[in-house]
Design a protein around this motif. Structure first.
Motif, mmCIF file in Angstrom:
data_model
loop_
_atom_site.group_PDB
_atom_site.id
_atom_site.type_symbol
_atom_site.label_atom_id
_atom_site.label_comp_id
_atom_site.label_asym_id
_atom_site.label_seq_id
_atom_site.Cartn_x
_atom_site.Cartn_y
_atom_site.Cartn_z
ATOM 1 N N LYS A 16 0.806 -1.228 0.000
ATOM 2 C CA LYS A 16 0.000 0.000 0.000
ATOM 3 C C LYS A 16 0.837 1.275 0.000
ATOM 4 O O LYS A 16 0.517 2.232 -0.725
ATOM 5 C CB LYS A 16 -0.962 -0.001 1.190
ATOM 6 N N PRO A 17 1.902 1.363 0.809
ATOM 7 C CA PRO A 17 2.679 2.609 0.808
ATOM 8 C C PRO A 17 3.268 2.958 -0.551
ATOM 9 O O PRO A 17 3.462 4.140 -0.852
ATOM 10 C CB PRO A 17 3.786 2.316 1.829
ATOM 11 N N VAL A 18 3.544 1.961 -1.369
ATOM 12 C CA VAL A 18 4.071 2.209 -2.716
ATOM 13 C C VAL A 18 3.019 2.911 -3.566
ATOM 14 O O VAL A 18 3.281 3.945 -4.189
ATOM 15 C CB VAL A 18 4.501 0.883 -3.380
ATOM 16 N N VAL A 19 1.821 2.354 -3.565
ATOM 17 C CA VAL A 19 0.734 2.928 -4.370
ATOM 18 C C VAL A 19 0.360 4.314 -3.853
ATOM 19 O O VAL A 19 0.129 5.251 -4.640
ATOM 20 C CB VAL A 19 -0.491 1.993 -4.351
ATOM 21 N N GLU A 20 0.316 4.476 -2.541
ATOM 22 C CA GLU A 20 -0.043 5.765 -1.945
ATOM 23 C C GLU A 20 0.944 6.858 -2.347
ATOM 24 O O GLU A 20 0.556 8.000 -2.613
ATOM 25 C CB GLU A 20 -0.102 5.634 -0.418
ATOM 26 N N ARG A 21 2.227 6.508 -2.397
ATOM 27 C CA ARG A 21 3.233 7.512 -2.767
ATOM 28 C C ARG A 21 3.098 7.902 -4.235
ATOM 29 O O ARG A 21 3.235 9.090 -4.586
ATOM 30 C CB ARG A 21 4.640 6.952 -2.514
ATOM 31 N N ILE A 22 2.808 6.939 -5.094
ATOM 32 C CA ILE A 22 2.619 7.241 -6.517
ATOM 33 C C ILE A 22 1.431 8.185 -6.707
ATOM 34 O O ILE A 22 1.526 9.194 -7.419
ATOM 35 C CB ILE A 22 2.400 5.941 -7.315
ATOM 36 N N VAL A 23 0.320 7.854 -6.072
ATOM 37 C CA VAL A 23 -0.899 8.667 -6.211
ATOM 38 C C VAL A 23 -0.685 10.068 -5.650
ATOM 39 O O VAL A 23 -1.093 11.074 -6.253
ATOM 40 C CB VAL A 23 -2.084 7.968 -5.520
#
Length: 388
Positions: free
Chosen positions: A29-36
């Protein structure tokens, strides 16, 4: 390792059994959150201003990638994929008519195609070293080939995509250092799965992708470039303003770091997502990930063998990639069971591993690739489903 926390960070493993990290793994989740988050910034400020505001987080990418493979940030270049990095590395080598590349039967399909392309364009020789009966690289034969052909480059895939084999890249690296030969390692399947140390490999180039065992986004990867290559002023065939400074009408000055292998245009959102994925793996510790992955893969491989399947993986060191089929080489029954039970997997076809599958006399194989967010209970469950 806190497996409960890791699985909470991995929503994709809550409603299925995901066993395709060798293809494209599940992002935390932290990966996707940072991209968004970064994309929303670009929506408000535009790409250039957002990049300027995020110089420090962007530079953290080089630090985290270097930490993962025991390198320095100055030796790391961001790439759009492992193949992107591989092509740039090859293009930095001044091949000429009669030069030689030594590689292996188990190198990745795209690498073999690149070698054949170089062979057609520059009339170089491509020689594939033979394996010993246990499928390990024959280092004595490697040395014989080196002495006979004096190759311009040796290229080895650390973990082939089509089998569980872990190739002896450190042994080959010692020979390359001894004979002063450029050495390119494809670590697409190993970085993020097990401990990778470029100082022990003695490699000049190493390529990695973000989407597999690192658990980053697609469209990301990195290239390691040695101090030797940088000092020799080697650079990709095509440069842009990121890799060099235009200093006179007919002159440019190369970047002193591996950034000479980058282009200016890239997705910084994806780069920052990869940075978070690298930091995530570094925080857990690659030795912990490697040890747990070994337990998962050894258990699954043993159960499948006990269930009567033909295990196609050969070698003394095996990875978290398990390839198998029925004794007659068929996969239809296996594939049906896996699909019906919501297991994410991959079918490997002969044209993706032409030499290996020809020698094994198979046209297809099921590939399962567990990773550290998987549980032993999932492995037992899959094994129970696949009892012939």
């Amino acid at each position: 390792m806190n497996l409960d926390a890791i699985r909470r960070d991995t929503p994709g493993c809550s409603d299925k059994i995901f066993l395709n990290s060798a293809g494209s793994s599940l992002m935390p989740k932290p990966v996707v959150e940072r991209i968004v988050e970064y994309l929303y910034e670009e929506q408000e400020l535009g790409g250039h201003t957002t990049a300027e505001k995020n110089i420090e987080p962007i530079n953290a990418f080089y630090e985290q990638a270097a930490k993962l493979i025991n390198s320095k940030p100055s030796n790391i270049a961001f790439t759009n994929s492992a193949t992107d990095g591989y092509a740039k590395a090859l293009s930095s080598i001044s091949f000429k008519d009669g030069d030689c590349i030594i590689t292996t039967n188990d190198d990745y399909i795209s690498n073999h195609i690149a070698f054949i392309s170089l062979q057609r364009r520059y009339r170089i020789k491509v020689i594939r070293a033979v394996n010993m009966p246990d499928n390990e690289l024959d280092l004595a034969y490697f040395e014989h080939l080196i002495q006979k052909h004096r190759p311009k480059l040796i290229a080895v895939t650390h973990i082939p995509t089509n089998s569980g084999l872990i190739q002896n890249v450190e042994g080959v690296g010692k020979l390359c250092k001894q004979y002063d030969i450029l050495y390119l390692v494809d670590a697409c399947q190993s970085v993020g799965q097990l401990v990778v140390d470029v100082t022990k490999m003695n490699c000049d180039f190493l390529t990695a992708t973000g989407r597999k065992f690192i658990r980053g986004p697609r469209g990301t990867g990195f290239l390691y470039v040695s101090d030797y290559v940088l000092a020799q002023k080697m650079a990709p065939l095509f440069l842009d303003s990121n890799g060099a400074e235009w200093t006179a009408f007919d002159h440019y000055q190369l970047s002193e770091t591996a950034k000479r292998f980058e282009f200016f245009e890239r997705s910084n959102a994806s780069l920052l997502g990869l940075t978070v994925a690298l930091k995530y793996a570094n925080a857990i510790g690659m030795i912990n990930i490697e040890n747990y992955n070994r337990k998962l893969s050894e258990t699954l491989r043993t159960h499948l063998l006990d269930n009567g399947f033909r295990i196609l993986d050969k070698g003394n060191q095996l990875s978290s990639i398990i390839t198998f089929c029925e004794q007659d080489g068929k996969i239809d029954t296996i594939q049906k069971i896996i699909k019906e039970n919501n297991i994410i997997f991959k079918v490997n076809n002969k044209n993706g591993a032409l030499i290996d599958f020809t020698l094994k006399n198979v046209d297809q194989a099921i590939r399962l690739s567990p990773h550290y967010f998987n549980t032993m209970e999932e492995i037992e469950k899959v094994s129970a489903m696949l009892k012939l």
